[in-house]
Design an enzyme around this catalytic site. Structure first.
Site, PDB file in Angstrom:
ATOM      1  N   PRO A   1     -10.945   4.905   1.905  1.00 52.01           N
ATOM      2  CA  PRO A   1     -11.596   5.186   0.614  1.00 52.01           C
ATOM      3  C   PRO A   1     -11.227   4.098  -0.402  1.00 52.01           C
ATOM      4  CG  PRO A   1     -10.439   7.123   1.453  1.00 52.01           C
ATOM      5  CD  PRO A   1      -9.998   5.958   2.272  1.00 52.01           C
ATOM      6  N   PHE A   2     -12.231   3.609  -1.122  1.00 49.72           N
ATOM      7  CA  PHE A   2     -12.017   2.504  -2.051  1.00 49.72           C
ATOM      8  C   PHE A   2     -12.690   2.853  -3.374  1.00 49.72           C
ATOM      9  CE2 PHE A   2     -12.584  -1.617  -3.999  1.00 49.72           C
ATOM     10  CZ  PHE A   2     -11.560  -2.422  -3.518  1.00 49.72           C
ATOM     11  N   GLY A   3     -11.890   3.024  -4.424  1.00 52.37           N
ATOM     12  CA  GLY A   3     -12.450   3.298  -5.750  1.00 52.37           C
ATOM     13  C   GLY A   3     -12.535   1.994  -6.524  1.00 52.37           C
ATOM     14  N   GLY A   4     -11.492   1.711  -7.323  1.00 49.19           N
ATOM     15  CA  GLY A   4     -11.451   0.448  -8.038  1.00 49.19           C
ATOM     16  C   GLY A   4     -10.628  -0.601  -7.303  1.00 49.19           C
ATOM     17  N   GLY A   5      -9.941  -0.185  -6.248  1.00 43.20           N
ATOM     18  CA  GLY A   5      -9.141  -1.146  -5.490  1.00 43.20           C
ATOM     19  C   GLY A   5      -7.870  -1.585  -6.196  1.00 43.20           C
TER      20      GLY A   5
ATOM     21  N   SER B   1      -4.946  -0.120  -6.321  1.00 39.28           N
ATOM     22  CA  SER B   1      -3.691   0.421  -5.785  1.00 39.28           C
ATOM     23  C   SER B   1      -2.601  -0.638  -5.727  1.00 39.28           C
ATOM     24  CB  SER B   1      -3.912   0.975  -4.368  1.00 39.28           C
ATOM     25  OG  SER B   1      -2.666   1.287  -3.771  1.00 39.28           O
TER      26      SER B   1
ATOM     27  N   ARG C   1       0.295 -11.859 -14.072  1.00 43.32           N
ATOM     28  CA  ARG C   1       1.002 -11.857 -12.803  1.00 43.32           C
ATOM     29  C   ARG C   1       0.430 -12.888 -11.837  1.00 43.32           C
ATOM     30  NH1 ARG C   1       1.990  -6.760  -8.904  1.00 43.32           N
ATOM     31  NH2 ARG C   1      -0.173  -7.219  -8.439  1.00 43.32           N
TER      32      ARG C   1
ATOM     33  N   TYR D   1      10.359   3.016 -16.106  1.00 44.75           N
ATOM     34  CA  TYR D   1       9.446   2.062 -15.473  1.00 44.75           C
ATOM     35  C   TYR D   1      10.145   0.712 -15.523  1.00 44.75           C
ATOM     36  CZ  TYR D   1       4.772  -0.015 -14.606  1.00 44.75           C
ATOM     37  OH  TYR D   1       3.674  -0.654 -14.085  1.00 44.75           O
TER      38      TYR D   1
END
Lengths: 530, 530
Positions: free
Chosen positions: B124-128, B130, B385, B447
């Protein structure tokens, strides 16, 4: 230790007073237009004969297991309507063969091993206050009721994080008494508070007394320890996590079908110090509901926000039946409440609400006016029910939740269908009233109470109730609600639960059950098919 | 439609400006004490050769499936640190054989049927976006990346209940643009907002931008539709329910291992109109954390409550590195904010916090001062980055949550262990900074950002990163935290997830997977062992 009443609510030495009995009997006769109502006396233990236990435990378990007559009676039934009628019929056919009182997790695991080997059903028993058949043994199969009463301690308090490790069998009053010296509270007060346990609350996703904000028990769960036939699940104490589906959340609502809630780390709060409350009269339940919707959607989080329809206001002495009442209250441990109350009342006024100036009080004090009257009726209700049932009156409650877009029609239609069912089955008009117990930005949780005078003798009453209950449950499901907002599924709602939750989602839970309880000994027939 | 960048963040025509590149390269060289850093240029599509697809789809699926070179490149990697290095190494070995763009649930079901029959992994790929390997094909097995980009509509809005039915492939900006004309917002703004989807948010339990109150995506889920290889699960729209374990809650966090999130009914809010904010300087991170603990335990719910350590304040231009900064803000759609801010600042003052008077602003406006500088750095960070990685700099983030009782030691020890690992593996001191992204009454979510200059050429950098990442993940788990507060598990955290979550709980999820995905085609190796 005070003995529990085996045929009704609470302790054996507690019940409605003579004055209350006279008032209730009089009001009921008047409501149903009869001169008087016959009374069936409650049973004495020696009237009931139970079969000999079908199973025995080995010597290693004998110290924590009993076949005592009174213990078996106490664990035979929960507190649903049929569970309240059956004792008057001297029907204790669901009594467990044995009752266990484990002292710790090791005892629970040993009982599970034995039950698995002997194919005995294990029925987790906390306070026994289930109104949905959640603690009722299956009857047709050897069963052991596993009473959690000895796991009743606060094991650790973390004052910094405001959390405590509490055993599953701890009752509400003891739990709060143990936290109070630390200035802390779990602040979870279901109606059954006095006779229900932390473990029971978690596995049934108990709803607290408060109408908004964190009020459901699962929101206070930081970590759980669940003992299952396949082993132990102890989750990590965390304020939050995004690591996969939340284990704590699928343990909540598992209703003993996967295992036993042995203990939990619970999030606590400082004890609220101040309360500001009033009640608002509305011309029409739906106008009041509209005001509530605006209040919660504007971001106000009142501790109390209980809309009571005119009929229920009359029945609970909170009002004279001429208006629908909103009991509204804010609480805090320090933050000021005046601006919040003023904002909420402004909305009420715009919807035609009439109210007296709000009164401030300390949270320890008694409540006055409509709130106080209603609260008293609320706490006495379980005792009143046994008085009415003994006189052949069908009296029960059911509850649900629905989104705001469907709310008005939903409440009206549910009431009408249940009224019709009562008339049809009893041949006499009954009454159906409604209040809102919990409210959300996207909907509300209506809570219905119904009364009818049973036709024939007490032996027919359960059958008549079943027709009304079926009509109520059908209405909830067909009109888009949930079969339960906080009473749980148990046995009584299992069929409608299967209509509400998608089949494949139920199948997923059954796969979990097969993994954790491969022999199917845990509370069979509760939540999932047995 | 703008083309996505196949080797880095965002759109192909977007990135750091020349001025930003110069500044970043200069600062990095200065920090690591070198004259300059070599640069590896980003790849061009034609430099990459991909093997021929190992599988083909039948004619019935040909219209929604492609083997296009650029599409396969875009779907080869997510946005983790290794995923950012690999393109510079021209390593796209994880590219899927095929990419599908289903138009509706029927297409998804047909793709699942085909994949099950052919033993093809469905990713499954939404916006990628991850950062944990959640969308990376397994590489050693035929794979189809299922891009949800065409399921991108708001299907229905219920203004009364403030909820909307939204398809899983809808990206953040389009979603908010579609709600805005109705005066509504989902108000969920993860850092990836621009390049992530509703479905992705739900299955990864995304954390929103706001520090307290409802901020996790699962708290806004009213109902879901999950398409699985075994069939469809559509839950009922409800404001709340107590009927068994909550299906919505175990779908949340399932990371594509059970099925595809096709659509969801989401709870919405009115658009906030006012904001009141300031920043507070503390002498010591732990003093700031102590103030925050008091603020949230007193019941204040600031929208922003972001404690930034001195090092991170310097790196993000929010401060001069002399103090730890708390960016504090309240928002509302109407209710007054002054008393809330005053109460929170009173607590800060008691802990030695120094601050300028809070400034009110409309929520549409730009933010000033530390908050504005930090926010700009936050949004540019993904672009920065790729500039640094091209120059051999190891730069990554990881996040967790921990209860307050362990907080101080936890943060210090995690930082120290990661600093040690960077020194050990790169031979040069690096930097580890910390901020708090979310705060709770019982704990907080730290974080961490770390930097180091890789030793050797770029080909060695992933191996060095793995050592540091392993040290970080080991520290989180061994010291009692969670492996992820909101980045999810994916492939990269799967081993530590299995150390955090009890084995029997993981086994229960595997039982669910076997029931819903019997052939094991759904995102194998993500969350659960493949």
């Amino acid at each position: 230790m005070r003995q529990r009443k085996f045929w009704g609510w609470g302790f054996a030495d507690e019940g409605a007073s003579e004055a209350e009995v006279g008032m209730l009997a009089g009001l009921a006769a008047q409501r149903f237009g009869v001169d008087s109502l016959g009374v069936v006396p409650p049973p004495a233990p020696e009237e009931i004969s139970l079969g000999r236990p079908r199973v025995q435990v080995p010597a290693s378990l004998a110290g924590i297991v009993t076949a005592d007559h009174h213990a078996r009676l106490v664990h035979a039934l929960g507190r649903s309507f049929p569970d309240q009628v059956k004792p008057f019929l001297r029907d204790f056919t669901t009594a467990p063969d044995l009752v266990a009182f484990p002292r710790d997790e090791a005892d629970i695991a040993a009982l599970m091993d034995w039950a698995g080997a002997q194919d005995v059903a294990l029925i987790p028993f906390g306070g026994g206050s289930s109104v949905v058949g959640g603690v009722t043994p299956p009857g047709d199969r050897a069963a052991l009721s596993l009473d959690m009463g000895r796991l009743d301690r606060i094991r650790e308090i973390d004052r910094t994080s405001r959390a405590a490790l509490i055993e599953g069998g701890m009752f509400g009053p003891a739990l709060e008494a143990g936290l109070k010296p630390h200035g802390l509270t779990l602040r979870h007060f279901p109606q059954s508070f006095e006779f229900s346990t932390l473990g029971g609350w978690i596995v049934t996703r108990s709803g607290g007394h408060y109408a908004t904000g964190p009020t459901h028990i699962e929101e206070f769960v930081e970590a759980v320890t669940l003992v299952t036939p396949a082993g132990r699940i102890e989750t990590r104490r965390l304020p939050a996590s995004g690591a996969g589906p939340d284990t704590n959340r699928w343990v909540a609502g598992s209703e003993g079908a996967f295992g036993i809630l042995a203990s939990a780390w619970m999030r606590l709060q400082d004890i609220p110090k101040q309360r500001l409350g009033t009640s608002i009269a509305f011309d029409g339940f739906h106008r009041g509901a509209e005001a509530i919707r605006e209040i919660v959607q504007a971001g106000f989080q009142p501790a109390n926000c209980r809309l009571i329809d005119a009929g229920e206001a009359l029945a609970t002495f909170a009002g004279d039946g001429s208006a629908d009442l909103l009991v509204l209250g804010f609480e805090s441990a320090g933050a000021p409440l005046d601006a919040l109350m003023a904002g909420a009342l402004e909305i009420c006024r715009a919807h035609g609400g009439r109210f007296a100036p709000p009164k401030a009080s300390s949270t320890g004090g008694q409540r006055e006016g409509a709130a106080g009257a209603w609260r008293n009726a609320f706490l006495r209700a379980p005792y009143y029910r046994e008085v009415l049932v003994a006189r052949g009156v069908m009296v029960d409650t059911f509850e649900t939740a629905i989104t705001w877009d469907r709310f008005d029609d939903f409440v009206d239609t549910v009431k009408a269908r249940v009224r019709d069912a009562i008339l049809r089955v009893t041949g006499r008009p009954g009454q159906v009233t409604c209040r809102l117990t919990h409210v959300y930005a996207d909907g509300a949780a209506p809570y219905f109470t119904f009364y009818g005078l049973g036709r024939g003798d007490l032996a027919d009453l359960i059958g008549q109730w079943q027709v009304v209950k079926q009509a109520a449950s059908d209405a909830l499901i067909e009109l888009g609600g949930t079969i339960t907002h906080h009473h749980a599924v148990g046995r009584d709602h299992a069929a409608h639960y299967a209509r509400e939750v998608p089949g494949l989602a139920v199948a997923a839970l059954q796969a979990v059950k097969r993994r954790l309880d491969p022999k199917g000994i845990m509370n069979p027939g509760v939540l999932l098919p047995g």
